[in-house]
Design an enzyme around this catalytic site. Structure first.
Site, PDB file in Angstrom:
ATOM      1  N   ASP A  66      52.311  38.325  58.560  1.00 52.48           N
ATOM      2  CA  ASP A  66      53.026  37.073  58.297  1.00 52.48           C
ATOM      3  C   ASP A  66      52.330  36.385  57.129  1.00 52.48           C
ATOM      4  O   ASP A  66      51.172  35.958  57.269  1.00 52.48           O
ATOM      5  CB  ASP A  66      52.986  36.209  59.562  1.00 52.48           C
ATOM      6  CG  ASP A  66      53.650  34.863  59.375  1.00 52.48           C
ATOM      7  OD1 ASP A  66      53.953  34.477  58.221  1.00 52.48           O
ATOM      8  OD2 ASP A  66      53.852  34.168  60.390  1.00 52.48           O
ATOM      9  N   SER A 165      64.364  31.213  43.011  1.00 60.13           N
ATOM     10  CA  SER A 165      65.802  31.153  43.317  1.00 60.13           C
ATOM     11  C   SER A 165      66.461  30.144  42.388  1.00 60.13           C
ATOM     12  O   SER A 165      65.805  29.227  41.893  1.00 60.13           O
ATOM     13  CB  SER A 165      66.004  30.689  44.763  1.00 60.13           C
ATOM     14  OG  SER A 165      67.372  30.401  45.015  1.00 60.13           O
ATOM     15  N   TYR A 178      63.953  24.210  51.296  1.00 63.25           N
ATOM     16  CA  TYR A 178      64.045  25.488  50.563  1.00 63.25           C
ATOM     17  C   TYR A 178      64.063  25.226  49.052  1.00 63.25           C
ATOM     18  O   TYR A 178      63.326  25.858  48.289  1.00 63.25           O
ATOM     19  CB  TYR A 178      65.309  26.230  50.996  1.00 63.25           C
ATOM     20  CG  TYR A 178      65.503  27.604  50.392  1.00 63.25           C
ATOM     21  CD1 TYR A 178      64.910  28.726  50.952  1.00 63.25           C
ATOM     22  CD2 TYR A 178      66.316  27.784  49.267  1.00 63.25           C
ATOM     23  CE1 TYR A 178      65.104  29.997  50.405  1.00 63.25           C
ATOM     24  CE2 TYR A 178      66.521  29.043  48.715  1.00 63.25           C
ATOM     25  CZ  TYR A 178      65.908  30.149  49.290  1.00 63.25           C
ATOM     26  OH  TYR A 178      66.109  31.397  48.734  1.00 63.25           O
ATOM     27  N   LYS A 182      61.142  26.393  46.339  1.00 59.65           N
ATOM     28  CA  LYS A 182      61.452  27.285  45.210  1.00 59.65           C
ATOM     29  C   LYS A 182      61.104  26.611  43.883  1.00 59.65           C
ATOM     30  O   LYS A 182      60.622  27.257  42.949  1.00 59.65           O
ATOM     31  CB  LYS A 182      62.922  27.700  45.251  1.00 59.65           C
ATOM     32  CG  LYS A 182      63.279  28.610  46.435  1.00 59.65           C
ATOM     33  CD  LYS A 182      62.489  29.916  46.394  1.00 59.65           C
ATOM     34  CE  LYS A 182      62.886  30.876  47.493  1.00 59.65           C
ATOM     35  NZ  LYS A 182      62.086  32.115  47.493  1.00 59.65           N
ATOM     36  N   SER A 213      72.463  40.068  50.871  1.00 62.93           N
ATOM     37  CA  SER A 213      71.360  40.466  51.763  1.00 62.93           C
ATOM     38  C   SER A 213      71.619  39.823  53.121  1.00 62.93           C
ATOM     39  O   SER A 213      72.569  39.052  53.290  1.00 62.93           O
ATOM     40  CB  SER A 213      70.013  39.982  51.209  1.00 62.93           C
ATOM     41  OG  SER A 213      69.893  38.584  51.402  1.00 62.93           O
TER      42      SER A 213
HETATM   43  P1  NAP Z   1      66.168  38.710  53.812  1.00 62.08           P
HETATM   44  O1  NAP Z   1      67.256  39.681  53.650  1.00 62.08           O
HETATM   45  O2  NAP Z   1      66.249  37.674  54.879  1.00 62.08           O
HETATM   46  O3  NAP Z   1      64.769  39.521  53.955  1.00 62.08           O
HETATM   47  C1  NAP Z   1      63.593  38.786  54.149  1.00 62.08           C
HETATM   48  C2  NAP Z   1      62.390  39.706  54.081  1.00 62.08           C
HETATM   49  O4  NAP Z   1      61.205  38.895  54.171  1.00 62.08           O
HETATM   50  C3  NAP Z   1      62.316  40.691  55.241  1.00 62.08           C
HETATM   51  O5  NAP Z   1      61.707  41.863  54.758  1.00 62.08           O
HETATM   52  C4  NAP Z   1      61.418  39.983  56.238  1.00 62.08           C
HETATM   53  O6  NAP Z   1      60.721  40.872  57.119  1.00 62.08           O
HETATM   54  C5  NAP Z   1      60.430  39.301  55.299  1.00 62.08           C
HETATM   55  N1  NAP Z   1      59.775  38.117  55.841  1.00 62.08           N
HETATM   56  C6  NAP Z   1      60.338  36.998  56.378  1.00 62.08           C
HETATM   57  N2  NAP Z   1      59.387  36.136  56.749  1.00 62.08           N
HETATM   58  C7  NAP Z   1      58.194  36.717  56.459  1.00 62.08           C
HETATM   59  C8  NAP Z   1      56.841  36.337  56.629  1.00 62.08           C
HETATM   60  N3  NAP Z   1      56.511  35.157  57.203  1.00 62.08           N
HETATM   61  N4  NAP Z   1      55.874  37.186  56.239  1.00 62.08           N
HETATM   62  C9  NAP Z   1      56.184  38.389  55.669  1.00 62.08           C
HETATM   63  N5  NAP Z   1      57.442  38.802  55.485  1.00 62.08           N
HETATM   64  C10 NAP Z   1      58.440  37.979  55.879  1.00 62.08           C
HETATM   65  O7  NAP Z   1      65.941  37.862  52.466  1.00 62.08           O
HETATM   66  P2  NAP Z   1      66.362  38.225  50.942  1.00 62.08           P
HETATM   67  O8  NAP Z   1      67.717  37.689  50.696  1.00 62.08           O
HETATM   68  O9  NAP Z   1      66.047  39.621  50.665  1.00 62.08           O
HETATM   69  O10 NAP Z   1      65.352  37.253  50.172  1.00 62.08           O
HETATM   70  C11 NAP Z   1      64.129  37.711  49.624  1.00 62.08           C
HETATM   71  C12 NAP Z   1      63.570  36.623  48.719  1.00 62.08           C
HETATM   72  O11 NAP Z   1      64.515  36.322  47.696  1.00 62.08           O
HETATM   73  C13 NAP Z   1      63.312  35.308  49.437  1.00 62.08           C
HETATM   74  O12 NAP Z   1      62.161  34.686  48.909  1.00 62.08           O
HETATM   75  C14 NAP Z   1      64.539  34.491  49.112  1.00 62.08           C
HETATM   76  O13 NAP Z   1      64.291  33.097  49.183  1.00 62.08           O
HETATM   77  C15 NAP Z   1      64.805  34.945  47.702  1.00 62.08           C
HETATM   78  N6  NAP Z   1      66.178  34.756  47.224  1.00 62.08           N
HETATM   79  C16 NAP Z   1      67.242  35.283  47.881  1.00 62.08           C
HETATM   80  C17 NAP Z   1      68.521  35.105  47.364  1.00 62.08           C
HETATM   81  C18 NAP Z   1      69.753  35.678  48.024  1.00 62.08           C
HETATM   82  O14 NAP Z   1      70.870  35.321  47.599  1.00 62.08           O
HETATM   83  N7  NAP Z   1      69.635  36.550  48.999  1.00 62.08           N
HETATM   84  C19 NAP Z   1      68.700  34.370  46.201  1.00 62.08           C
HETATM   85  C20 NAP Z   1      67.595  33.836  45.563  1.00 62.08           C
HETATM   86  C21 NAP Z   1      66.332  34.043  46.078  1.00 62.08           C
HETATM   87  P3  NAP Z   1      61.392  41.391  58.525  1.00 62.08           P
HETATM   88  O15 NAP Z   1      62.409  42.438  58.150  1.00 62.08           O
HETATM   89  O16 NAP Z   1      60.245  41.964  59.291  1.00 62.08           O
HETATM   90  O17 NAP Z   1      62.012  40.206  59.165  1.00 62.08           O
END
Ligand code: NAP
Length: 274
Positions: A66, A165, A178, A182, A213
């Protein structure tokens, strides 16, 4: 010896896309995750396959941790050190969305503290610890920061990339924490870029837009409609592969005179239009 990347939160989503893309370039990987061991194993398998598809033998090891926990962050870096003995790229990707997505007038302090611990404090201090090790690596290689590295072992300088983001500059009143976290990651990138430049360690921010995602699955219909109505000049959802390619460009030393830079991977969302 392959170069080594640590990607936080790479069991699923964007982190997985980044890991697979880096594996395709021949990097060895540490796949960090919070709880979903099956997904982490699948990412590792897909990384090894991506390396093989590119004619390269890569290792991909999974590591539970974590990133909001100081002990877990230390254990994660210890794992990288024990497994590979080097770290060439840290990608701060792990993050959570606003817990409960409450209106800013109703949001709770407890949820704020948790989000800030994962999305801001974790990357800030993991970067600090990783930076200290990267400096040691550069110094022990006897590298000349102005010229080519003295040791052929280090074919390029270590790098740090943080995934922020479009929420860093776009208001969502039901995700105030959030958005604030960011925005702060943007300044974190600038601070570390400035501090680490003398060692030849460059630091970047990747700013994704709407990416398909698990994080965005609950708001899929809303974004489908917004994209259809012209939210982005490039009218489609982004993918984890889109972000992975941007990371590969940085990791591949294609931006040697840039640091503290923001790379938008958002289909042009950031462009103001009239
Ligand atoms: P996601 O699909 O929810 O995946 C989250 C990932 O982070 C998973 O691998 C999860 O592990 C891990 N995680 C969550 N909490 C954690 C912690 N405390 N310690 C270590 N690992 C942790 O999210 P995503 O959409 O891929 O987003 C990834 C990043 O991109 C984030 O920072 C998010 O804010 C950013 N982002 C996303 C978007 C979007 O549209 N999706 C846009 C801009 C930025 P588990 O599988 O074990 O739960």
């Amino acid at each position: 010896m392959n170069r080594v990347a640590l990607i936080t939160g790479s069991s699923r989503g964007i982190g997985r896309g980044i890991a697979i893309a880096l594996a395709g370039t021949g990097m060895d990987l540490v796949i960090n995750f919070a709880s979903n061991v099956e997904a982490a194993r699948e990412t590792a398998d897909r990384c090894i396959a991506a390396g093989a598809a590119g004619g390269k033998t890569v290792r991909a090891e999974i590591c539970l941790g974590d990133i909001s926990s100081a002990d877990d962050r230390a254990a994660l870096l210890d794992f990288v050190r024990a497994t590979y003995g080097r770290l060439d790229l840290l990608v701060n990707n792990a993050g959570i969305t606003s817990i409960g997505r409450a209106d800013v007038l109703d949001a709770t302090e407890e949820n704020f503290d948790r989000l800030m611990a994962v999305n801001l404090k974790g990357p800030y201090f993991l970067t600090q610890q990783a930076s200290r090790w990267m400096i040691e690596q550069v110094q022990s290689a006897g590298a000349d920061t102005e010229g080519a590295p003295a040791s052929p072992e280090i074919v390029s300088r270590p790098k740090i990339i943080t995934i922020s983001s479009v929420s860093a500059y776009t208001v969502s009143v039901n995700r105030g924490d959030y958005c604030m976290a960011k925005a702060a990651l943007g300044m974190m990138t600038k601070v570390y870029a400035t501090r680490l430049a003398e060692y030849g360690i460059h630091v970047y921010e990747i700013c994704p837009g709407v990416i398909a995602s698990d994080m965005t699955s609950s708001v899929k219909e809303k974004y489908d409609q917004l994209i259809a109505e012209g939210l982005t000049p490039i009218a489609r959802w982004g993918t984890p592969e889109d972000v992975g390619r941007a990371v590969v460009a940085i990791a591949g030393d294609l931006l040697p005179f840039s640091t503290g830079e923001v790379i938008n991977v958002d289909g042009g969302f950031h462009l103001r239009r009239l």
